[in-house]
Design a protein around this motif. Structure first.
Motif, PDB file in Angstrom:
ATOM      1  N   LEU A  66      47.130  19.903  24.570  1.00 41.59           N
ATOM      2  CA  LEU A  66      48.288  19.403  25.313  1.00 41.59           C
ATOM      3  C   LEU A  66      49.600  19.804  24.652  1.00 41.59           C
ATOM      4  N   LYS A  67      49.616  19.840  23.322  1.00 38.13           N
ATOM      5  CA  LYS A  67      50.832  20.271  22.620  1.00 38.13           C
ATOM      6  C   LYS A  67      51.167  21.723  22.958  1.00 38.13           C
ATOM      7  N   ILE A  68      50.131  22.553  22.991  1.00 41.31           N
ATOM      8  CA  ILE A  68      50.337  23.955  23.371  1.00 41.31           C
ATOM      9  C   ILE A  68      50.817  24.043  24.815  1.00 41.31           C
ATOM     10  N   SER A  69      50.230  23.223  25.687  1.00 36.80           N
ATOM     11  CA  SER A  69      50.604  23.236  27.103  1.00 36.80           C
ATOM     12  C   SER A  69      52.061  22.836  27.295  1.00 36.80           C
ATOM     13  N   ALA A  76      41.300  16.301  30.199  1.00 37.68           N
ATOM     14  CA  ALA A  76      42.114  15.939  29.036  1.00 37.68           C
ATOM     15  C   ALA A  76      42.388  14.439  29.001  1.00 37.68           C
ATOM     16  N   LEU A  77      42.582  13.842  30.166  1.00 37.91           N
ATOM     17  CA  LEU A  77      42.774  12.391  30.230  1.00 37.91           C
ATOM     18  C   LEU A  77      41.534  11.661  29.718  1.00 37.91           C
ATOM     19  N   GLN A  78      40.369  12.170  30.100  1.00 36.53           N
ATOM     20  CA  GLN A  78      39.120  11.544  29.686  1.00 36.53           C
ATOM     21  C   GLN A  78      38.871  11.702  28.187  1.00 36.53           C
ATOM     22  N   LEU A  79      39.244  12.846  27.616  1.00 43.26           N
ATOM     23  CA  LEU A  79      39.018  13.101  26.191  1.00 43.26           C
ATOM     24  C   LEU A  79      39.989  12.335  25.295  1.00 43.26           C
ATOM     25  N   GLY A  80      41.159  12.024  25.826  1.00 41.87           N
ATOM     26  CA  GLY A  80      42.127  11.259  25.029  1.00 41.87           C
ATOM     27  C   GLY A  80      42.703  12.063  23.881  1.00 41.87           C
ATOM     28  N   GLU A  81      42.652  11.521  22.674  1.00 42.32           N
ATOM     29  CA  GLU A  81      43.274  12.146  21.505  1.00 42.32           C
ATOM     30  C   GLU A  81      42.645  13.498  21.145  1.00 42.32           C
ATOM     31  N   LYS A  82      41.376  13.688  21.478  1.00 42.66           N
ATOM     32  CA  LYS A  82      40.713  14.961  21.161  1.00 42.66           C
ATOM     33  C   LYS A  82      41.392  16.147  21.862  1.00 42.66           C
ATOM     34  N   SER A  96      51.578  17.263  33.829  1.00 38.52           N
ATOM     35  CA  SER A  96      51.955  16.142  34.706  1.00 38.52           C
ATOM     36  C   SER A  96      50.817  15.141  34.858  1.00 38.52           C
ATOM     37  N   ILE A  97      49.580  15.628  34.953  1.00 41.93           N
ATOM     38  CA  ILE A  97      48.439  14.712  35.074  1.00 41.93           C
ATOM     39  C   ILE A  97      48.241  13.926  33.783  1.00 41.93           C
ATOM     40  N   THR A  98      48.325  14.600  32.640  1.00 45.54           N
ATOM     41  CA  THR A  98      48.122  13.899  31.368  1.00 45.54           C
ATOM     42  C   THR A  98      49.256  12.927  31.062  1.00 45.54           C
ATOM     43  N   ASN A  99      50.424  13.135  31.649  1.00 47.68           N
ATOM     44  CA  ASN A  99      51.526  12.193  31.462  1.00 47.68           C
ATOM     45  C   ASN A  99      51.230  10.840  32.092  1.00 47.68           C
ATOM     46  N   LEU A 100      50.232  10.802  32.965  1.00 47.32           N
ATOM     47  CA  LEU A 100      49.880   9.536  33.607  1.00 47.32           C
ATOM     48  C   LEU A 100      49.338   8.513  32.611  1.00 47.32           C
ATOM     49  N   ARG A 101      48.870   8.979  31.452  1.00 51.88           N
ATOM     50  CA  ARG A 101      48.347   8.045  30.448  1.00 51.88           C
ATOM     51  C   ARG A 101      49.452   7.111  29.932  1.00 51.88           C
TER      52      ARG A 101
END
Length: 449
Positions: free
Chosen positions: A182-185, A171-177, A75-80
């Motif tokens: 995130l795919k596993i999550s 994860a938001l800070q790392l971006g594509e790395k 949910s947090i990474t979806n904020l991107r």
């Protein structure tokens, strides 16, 4: 071919029993079997009912720790994907706190007006105060885990939320790395939700066991002694769900409150019977999106709300319960104590994190106020009855807040809100439209979108 068609036609004419009807049937049978077990002193039936209810709750709890972790991370990474992500997240948290404060104020007001614990004549076996009364400092420092394993093994949900938030922000800070993680999550989240849906389908059987065991073990007399407290909880939750929320929708979001209930009712109904905000989360997200909240924002707000937005369990209930138990033990609560109740209720909502029941929140509140922890046991007998209304209120608030924020940010699809219809819940864990035009469309119920 004709025989096959006839068989298919006959099968299609077999009426499907709605999920709410299955729950109602389980409730009625549970009451009946509990009465038989109590009046006939049938020990094996009492044991069986207890095991059925216990296994259902264990299955629900089994998925809670990983589900909460992955839901928060995703949910947090979806904020991107959302414009003004920080602003949306801040406003969401602000409205969470505002509505929680309103709810806890209503709970305290009802408790002070009705005095549910005065004159009960109850004498618990252990009425002494705890040796160590927790403080708000203990509460705040307890958020940070000492290692990454214990929170999962001991179900320290507040610490799991903290770790998930750290991972999500990183994860938001790392971006594509961070994309492989995130795919596993996302995959893990979908798998857990599917498995949890299978557990939810057992809710009628679980309800039978939980209600039957409560009646067989404690009898009607104990439930009768708590009649005032039970009514207080239902009245308080009803005031929030059918009074405060519609008022906010009409004045802040400027939308029709009746349309909200039409669209959100499946999630509210499922929350009432399942007693699990996390278990209801897939349906909650679907109805939120149908009510015009952008999918990218809903995929953040709903999972986050399912673990932190608890107006029923973490606001109304602990406020009323603290007053109830204080009156039973004849403990005077000062103004500072009521302020502390409000503080713990707003900050400590995540401690309940979608679990069935609010024992964690009640224990936290009582220990913080220095009230006897024996009061927790006093309320366990009727907790299943209380928890249905509490969880329904929780989920209603988890849909309301994204609508309020979306309306204020001018991203709410008002046409979609107006058109929103109810959805039905399929046997395979999908949320399908109930209107004729969309009857054959099944939408996967995933919290990650």
């Amino acid at each position: 071919m004709s025989t096959s068609s006839e068989t298919s036609a006959k099968t299609s004419r077999i009426p499907r029993v709605p999920f709410w009807a299955q729950i109602l049937l389980g409730l009625v049978l549970g009451v009946l079997l509990g009465w038989i077990a109590k009046s006939g002193d049938v020990s094996w039936l009492v044991t069986t009912l207890g095991k059925i209810g216990e296994l259902f709750v264990q299955l629900l709890k089994l998925a809670v720790a990983p589900l909460v972790f992955f839901a928060i991370v995703v949910s947090i990474t979806n904020l991107r994907q959302v414009n003004n992500a920080a602003r949306l997240a801040t406003r969401t948290l602000l409205w969470f706190m505002i509505t929680s404060l309103i709810a806890v104020a209503i709970g305290m007001a009802i408790g002070l007006l009705t005095n549910p614990g005065s004159g009960t004549g109850l004498t618990p076996a252990d009425g002494s105060k705890p040796d160590h009364a927790g403080t708000w400092i203990d509460f705040l420092t307890g958020i940070i885990p000492t290692n990454i394993v214990t929170p999962f093994t001991e179900l320290q949900v507040l610490q799991i939320v903290f770790m998930a938030a750290v991972v999500g922000i990183a994860a938001l800070q790392l971006g594509e790395k961070a994309e492989p993680v995130l795919k596993i999550s996302r995959s893990a989240l979908e798998l857990l939700q599917k498995a949890l849906w299978w557990v939810i389908r057992l809710a009628p059987l679980g309800t039978l066991g939980l209600i039957g065991n409560a009646i067989a073990t404690y009898g009607w007399n104990l439930i009768g002694k708590y009649a005032t407290f039970t009514v207080d909880i239902y009245v308080g939750c009803a005031l929030v769900m059918f009074g405060v929320y519609p008022l906010l929708l009409a004045t802040v979001a400027k939308v029709n409150p009746l349309q909200f209930f039409r669209g959100a009712w499946p999630a509210i109904q499922l929350a009432f019977v399942s007693r699990s905000s996390v278990g209801t989360m897939p349906v909650t997200q679907k109805v939120t999106e149908r009510l015009g909240v952008p999918k990218e924002y809903a995929s953040f707000a709903v999972p986050f709300g399912s673990t932190t937005k608890m107006d029923g369990c973490a606001s109304i209930y602990p406020a009323l319960a603290a007053i109830f138990i204080a009156q039973i033990f004849d403990v005077h609560l000062s103004i500072a104590d009521y302020v502390l109740i409000a503080f713990v209720s707003v900050i400590g909502s995540a401690a309940t994190a979608g679990l069935t029941g609010a024992t964690v929140m009640l224990t936290l509140t009582l220990s913080t106020l220095g009230l006897p922890l024996a009061g927790v046991g006093l309320l366990m007998a009727i907790d299943p009855i209380l928890d249905m209304m509490r969880t329904a209120t929780n989920v209603a608030g988890q849909v309301v807040v994204p609508i309020l924020v979306s309306a204020k940010e001018k991203i709410l699809d008002r046409d979609a809100y107006t058109r929103a219809t109810s959805i039905s819940i399929g046997d395979d864990g999908t949320a399908a439209a109930a209107d004729e035009a969309e009857q054959k469309v099944a939408v996967p119920a995933t919290a990650a979108g």
